[in-house]
Motif scaffolding. Structure first.
Motif, PDB file in Angstrom:
ATOM      1  N   VAL A   1      36.402  33.707  10.284  1.00  0.00           N
ATOM      2  CA  VAL A   1      37.089  33.312  11.516  1.00  0.00           C
ATOM      3  C   VAL A   1      36.128  32.596  12.478  1.00  0.00           C
ATOM      4  CG1 VAL A   1      38.258  34.195  13.574  1.00  0.00           C
ATOM      5  CG2 VAL A   1      38.849  35.082  11.318  1.00  0.00           C
ATOM      6  N   ALA A   2      34.901  33.082  12.551  1.00  0.00           N
ATOM      7  CA  ALA A   2      33.910  32.472  13.444  1.00  0.00           C
ATOM      8  C   ALA A   2      33.618  31.025  13.048  1.00  0.00           C
ATOM      9  CB  ALA A   2      32.627  33.288  13.450  1.00  0.00           C
ATOM     10  N   ASN A   3      33.697  30.719  11.776  1.00  0.00           N
ATOM     11  CA  ASN A   3      33.392  29.383  11.287  1.00  0.00           C
ATOM     12  C   ASN A   3      34.627  28.499  11.163  1.00  0.00           C
ATOM     13  OD1 ASN A   3      30.586  29.770  11.051  1.00  0.00           O
ATOM     14  ND2 ASN A   3      30.899  30.889   9.139  1.00  0.00           N
ATOM     15  N   GLU A   4      35.767  29.030  11.523  1.00  0.00           N
ATOM     16  CA  GLU A   4      37.015  28.281  11.414  1.00  0.00           C
ATOM     17  C   GLU A   4      37.116  27.247  12.515  1.00  0.00           C
ATOM     18  OE1 GLU A   4      41.136  29.970  12.391  1.00  0.00           O
ATOM     19  OE2 GLU A   4      40.866  30.316  10.242  1.00  0.00           O
ATOM     20  N   GLU A   5      37.556  26.055  12.148  1.00  0.00           N
ATOM     21  CA  GLU A   5      37.800  25.005  13.137  1.00  0.00           C
ATOM     22  C   GLU A   5      39.277  24.926  13.395  1.00  0.00           C
ATOM     23  OE1 GLU A   5      36.398  20.829  13.162  1.00  0.00           O
ATOM     24  OE2 GLU A   5      34.697  21.683  12.069  1.00  0.00           O
ATOM     25  N   ILE A   6      39.648  24.940  14.654  1.00  0.00           N
ATOM     26  CA  ILE A   6      41.060  24.840  15.015  1.00  0.00           C
ATOM     27  C   ILE A   6      41.304  23.447  15.562  1.00  0.00           C
ATOM     28  CG2 ILE A   6      42.890  25.720  16.503  1.00  0.00           C
ATOM     29  CD1 ILE A   6      41.407  28.439  16.390  1.00  0.00           C
ATOM     30  N   VAL A   7      42.261  22.786  14.960  1.00  0.00           N
ATOM     31  CA  VAL A   7      42.598  21.437  15.382  1.00  0.00           C
ATOM     32  C   VAL A   7      43.966  21.488  16.048  1.00  0.00           C
ATOM     33  CG1 VAL A   7      43.019  19.073  14.621  1.00  0.00           C
ATOM     34  CG2 VAL A   7      41.292  20.472  13.463  1.00  0.00           C
ATOM     35  N   THR A   8      44.041  21.001  17.258  1.00  0.00           N
ATOM     36  CA  THR A   8      45.335  20.958  17.950  1.00  0.00           C
ATOM     37  C   THR A   8      45.841  19.527  17.954  1.00  0.00           C
ATOM     38  OG1 THR A   8      44.257  20.683  20.091  1.00  0.00           O
ATOM     39  CG2 THR A   8      44.799  22.916  19.411  1.00  0.00           C
ATOM     40  N   ILE A   9      47.142  19.420  17.893  1.00  0.00           N
ATOM     41  CA  ILE A   9      47.767  18.084  17.857  1.00  0.00           C
ATOM     42  C   ILE A   9      48.435  17.808  19.174  1.00  0.00           C
ATOM     43  CG2 ILE A   9      49.496  16.687  16.717  1.00  0.00           C
ATOM     44  CD1 ILE A   9      48.937  18.259  14.172  1.00  0.00           C
TER      45      ILE A   9
END
Length: 75
Positions: free
Chosen positions: A67-75
């Motif tokens: 989870v710490a390394n997860e990238e969240i991309v918002t549109i």
């Protein structure tokens, strides 16, 4: 630390369709997380699934690192 985790977590497409599992078992990390989230105590979980509390902590560390390394991309 990630290398150490991967020594204790297995990811193999032939085991549980590639979901991360506690090495040497067919117990997915997600199952450990779900049980703990539902209020199961670590000792109960360890006894019920015949795993150690250290293996439970390894699953938690693996999830935290993921989870710490997860990238969240918002549109």
């Amino acid at each position: 630390m990630e290398k150490e985790l991967l020594k204790r977590i297995a990811i193999n497409p032939k085991i549980m369709t590639g979901k991360p599992v506690i090495k040497g078992t067919r117990i997915p990390v997600v199952l450990v997380l779900a049980e703990l989230a539902n209020g199961t105590k670590a000792k109960e979980l360890a006894k019920g699934y015949r795993i150690t509390e250290r293996q439970i902590l390894t699953a938690l560390r693996y999830a935290q690192t993921t989870v710490a390394n997860e990238e969240i991309v918002t549109i």
